[in-house]
Design a protein around this motif. Structure first.
Motif, PDB file in Angstrom:
ATOM      1  N   MET B   1    -135.054   4.815-129.880  1.00  0.00           N
ATOM      2  CA  MET B   1    -136.088   5.697-130.457  1.00  0.00           C
ATOM      3  C   MET B   1    -135.689   6.152-131.857  1.00  0.00           C
ATOM      4  N   ASP B   2    -134.384   6.385-132.057  1.00  0.00           N
ATOM      5  CA  ASP B   2    -133.935   6.865-133.357  1.00  0.00           C
ATOM      6  C   ASP B   2    -134.244   5.881-134.459  1.00  0.00           C
ATOM      7  N   ALA B   3    -134.071   4.600-134.157  1.00  0.00           N
ATOM      8  CA  ALA B   3    -134.326   3.564-135.165  1.00  0.00           C
ATOM      9  C   ALA B   3    -135.801   3.578-135.540  1.00  0.00           C
ATOM     10  N   LEU B   4    -136.650   3.772-134.550  1.00  0.00           N
ATOM     11  CA  LEU B   4    -138.087   3.815-134.799  1.00  0.00           C
ATOM     12  C   LEU B   4    -138.435   5.022-135.659  1.00  0.00           C
ATOM     13  N   GLN B   7    -137.369   4.510-139.173  1.00  0.00           N
ATOM     14  CA  GLN B   7    -138.246   3.555-139.847  1.00  0.00           C
ATOM     15  C   GLN B   7    -139.562   4.230-140.253  1.00  0.00           C
ATOM     16  N   LEU B   8    -140.124   4.984-139.320  1.00  0.00           N
ATOM     17  CA  LEU B   8    -141.383   5.678-139.588  1.00  0.00           C
ATOM     18  C   LEU B   8    -141.217   6.701-140.710  1.00  0.00           C
ATOM     19  N   GLN B   9    -140.071   7.380-140.670  1.00  0.00           N
ATOM     20  CA  GLN B   9    -139.822   8.393-141.700  1.00  0.00           C
ATOM     21  C   GLN B   9    -139.726   7.750-143.077  1.00  0.00           C
ATOM     22  N   MET B  10    -139.092   6.576-143.126  1.00  0.00           N
ATOM     23  CA  MET B  10    -138.961   5.885-144.404  1.00  0.00           C
ATOM     24  C   MET B  10    -140.341   5.426-144.894  1.00  0.00           C
ATOM     25  N   GLN B  11    -141.120   4.902-143.955  1.00  0.00           N
ATOM     26  CA  GLN B  11    -142.475   4.464-144.265  1.00  0.00           C
ATOM     27  C   GLN B  11    -143.281   5.630-144.847  1.00  0.00           C
ATOM     28  N   TYR B  12    -143.128   6.778-144.187  1.00  0.00           N
ATOM     29  CA  TYR B  12    -143.851   7.977-144.582  1.00  0.00           C
ATOM     30  C   TYR B  12    -143.453   8.427-145.983  1.00  0.00           C
ATOM     31  N   LYS B 141    -148.137  11.974-137.421  1.00  0.00           N
ATOM     32  CA  LYS B 141    -148.345  12.057-135.966  1.00  0.00           C
ATOM     33  C   LYS B 141    -147.415  11.099-135.233  1.00  0.00           C
ATOM     34  N   GLN B 142    -147.299   9.883-135.784  1.00  0.00           N
ATOM     35  CA  GLN B 142    -146.458   8.875-135.141  1.00  0.00           C
ATOM     36  C   GLN B 142    -144.999   9.301-135.119  1.00  0.00           C
ATOM     37  N   ILE B 143    -144.561   9.903-136.210  1.00  0.00           N
ATOM     38  CA  ILE B 143    -143.172  10.363-136.281  1.00  0.00           C
ATOM     39  C   ILE B 143    -142.918  11.403-135.196  1.00  0.00           C
ATOM     40  N   ILE B 144    -143.855  12.363-135.087  1.00  0.00           N
ATOM     41  CA  ILE B 144    -143.701  13.441-134.099  1.00  0.00           C
ATOM     42  C   ILE B 144    -143.735  12.867-132.680  1.00  0.00           C
ATOM     43  N   GLN B 145    -144.660  11.938-132.454  1.00  0.00           N
ATOM     44  CA  GLN B 145    -144.764  11.330-131.122  1.00  0.00           C
ATOM     45  C   GLN B 145    -143.521  10.539-130.761  1.00  0.00           C
ATOM     46  N   ALA B 146    -142.850   9.988-131.790  1.00  0.00           N
ATOM     47  CA  ALA B 146    -141.623   9.238-131.537  1.00  0.00           C
ATOM     48  C   ALA B 146    -140.423  10.182-131.391  1.00  0.00           C
ATOM     49  N   GLY B 147    -140.680  11.477-131.447  1.00  0.00           N
ATOM     50  CA  GLY B 147    -139.635  12.469-131.230  1.00  0.00           C
ATOM     51  C   GLY B 147    -138.920  12.924-132.496  1.00  0.00           C
ATOM     52  N   GLY B 148    -139.467  12.534-133.649  1.00  0.00           N
ATOM     53  CA  GLY B 148    -138.809  12.902-134.898  1.00  0.00           C
ATOM     54  C   GLY B 148    -139.498  14.042-135.618  1.00  0.00           C
ATOM     55  N   LYS B 149    -138.918  14.423-136.759  1.00  0.00           N
ATOM     56  CA  LYS B 149    -139.518  15.466-137.594  1.00  0.00           C
ATOM     57  C   LYS B 149    -140.063  14.835-138.863  1.00  0.00           C
ATOM     58  N   VAL B 150    -141.158  15.393-139.344  1.00  0.00           N
ATOM     59  CA  VAL B 150    -141.747  14.882-140.585  1.00  0.00           C
ATOM     60  C   VAL B 150    -140.850  15.314-141.744  1.00  0.00           C
ATOM     61  N   PRO B 151    -140.322  14.354-142.504  1.00  0.00           N
ATOM     62  CA  PRO B 151    -139.397  14.752-143.583  1.00  0.00           C
ATOM     63  C   PRO B 151    -140.121  15.396-144.749  1.00  0.00           C
TER      64      PRO B 151
END
Lengths: 231, 156
Positions: B1-4, B7-12, B141-151
């Motif tokens: 999950m962390d890798a995802l 990745q999402l955070q970088m995309q964002y 939304k995707q970042i949060i759903q993946a368990g991460g924080k929006v940077p």
């Protein structure tokens, strides 16, 4: 001892015909620890103020029937509005013996020096160029403190509980804190605190608590060579 | 999950930066983000939503004012342009605001063709921004759903 820090929630009346700008100024003010009321015209602003004032002038010792009645510490208004402009509103407020002491801030998207000086001459405290930012609102704290302290002072004089020391000292002496930006505080909590505080202040308890608060801060007479000197 | 999440955070981050670089947003948008917190977690989305509603309403007014058979009341068009300029400035919608400035000049010059062109462009531009921001909010939304924080994205 002085009052708890919670009651120093300044109530700002924000006037703007733009919904986007109303939302923005509301959030800016909440983020600066203020209680906010927004209206979309100068007429509604006067109406809001007048409703409150009507209750007070009829019977100053009466309990307010509506807990929503809160004193307004500052009015911030857009300049360009249909019907009554911000300048018109400013004039009306300054012409009123009742409202003229409420500080007024004008906001405008246009940087017109003549407009700015006209507003300041008419008695506006500040002129903010839009979009207004958090940093701009920090300039308002001294104005709001002044109004709060002045009202408190008037109460003291009325009650004959005026402190011997006529100078209003630094905030530390009276247990007042200039509120920093409080992001932890829920806006709802803030509103409830103010409403609660205002229910108290509109009753006779206010005078009592203020007397109690002041008596401990009043300087004691000094004894010098057997002669008591009031400081 | 962390890798995802990473990745999402970088995309964002990349996506957000590109919006500024391409001139869709300016630093007023950054100011809006500062006002978002736990007490008001959807503030940015809410204000932008109000802004887009404003766009629809005001562009409608402008279109009606320009659609008069006979003489066009350019001051009426200009009044709506002024309002749109104000709200776009308040939310950091840089391109829309820039167009409004040009549009206002055409109104003042009573330039019908210029106004019609600007109207079309403003319509295209606000819709483009709406799409871009929707993509940005979806990433959040995707970042949060993946368990991460929006940077927090640093623009500069």
């Amino acid at each position: 001892m002085g009052m708890a820090a919670a009651e120093w929630k300044f109530h700002v009346l924000a006037v703007d015909d733009s919904l986007v700008d109303r939302k923005l100024i509301e959030r800016l003010l909440q983020k600066s620890s203020c209680q906010v009321t927004t209206v979309d015209s100068g007429y509604k602003a006067l109406e809001f103020l007048g409703l409150r004032q009507g209750i007070e002038s009829n019977d100053p010792t009466a309990l307010s029937t509506s807990p929503q009645e809160v004193e307004v510490n500052l009015i911030i208004t857009d300049y360009c509005m249909p019907g009554m402009t911000g300048y018109d509103l400013l004039k009306k407020l300054k012409e009123s013996s009742v409202f003229k002491n409420i500080p007024v801030v004008i906001m405008s998207s246009e940087n017109v020096p003549a407009r700015i000086s006209r507003c300041l001459e008419e008695g506006a405290e500040e002129f903010f160029l839009k979009p207004v930012r958090l940093a701009d609102l920090n300039k308002l704290k001294p104005h709001m403190m002044r109004t709060k302290l002045k009202n408190q002072k008037l109460e003291e004089i009325e009650n004959g509980t005026e402190a011997v020391e006529p100078e209003i000292k630094g905030s530390e002496d009276m247990g007042i804190k200039i509120l920093p930006l409080q992001s932890e505080l829920e806006p709802k909590q803030v509103h409830l605190q103010v409403v609660k505080q205002e229910e108290e202040t509109l009753s006779n308890n206010k005078r009592k608590s203020m007397e109690e608060g002041l008596s401990t801060d009043r300087p004691l007479p000094r004894l010098e060579g057997g002669i008591a000197t009031a400081v | 999950m962390d890798a995802l999440v990473a990745q999402l955070q970088m995309q964002y981050r990349n996506y957000t930066v590109s919006l500024y670089q391409q001139g869709f947003l300016d630093d007023q948008f950054t100011e809006l983000k500062k006002l978002q917190d736990d007490a008001s977690p959807d503030f940015v989305a809410e204000v932008l939503s109000l802004f887009f509603e404003d766009c629809v309403k005001l562009i409608g007014n402008m279109a009606r004012a320009l659609d008069q058979t006979g003489t066009v009341d350019f001051s009426q068009v200009g009044a709506s342009v002024h309002q749109l300029k104000g709200s776009s400035s308040s939310v950091g919608a840089k391109r829309v605001k820039g167009l409004c400035i040009t549009f206002k000049e055409y109104c003042e010059a009573n330039n019908y063709e210029g106004c019609v062109r600007c109207l079309q462009q403003v319509d295209i531009e606000f819709k483009a921004l709406q799409t871009k921001l929707q993509d940005m909010f979806n990433l959040e939304k995707q970042i949060i759903q993946a368990g991460g924080k929006v940077p927090q994205v640093d623009i500069n």
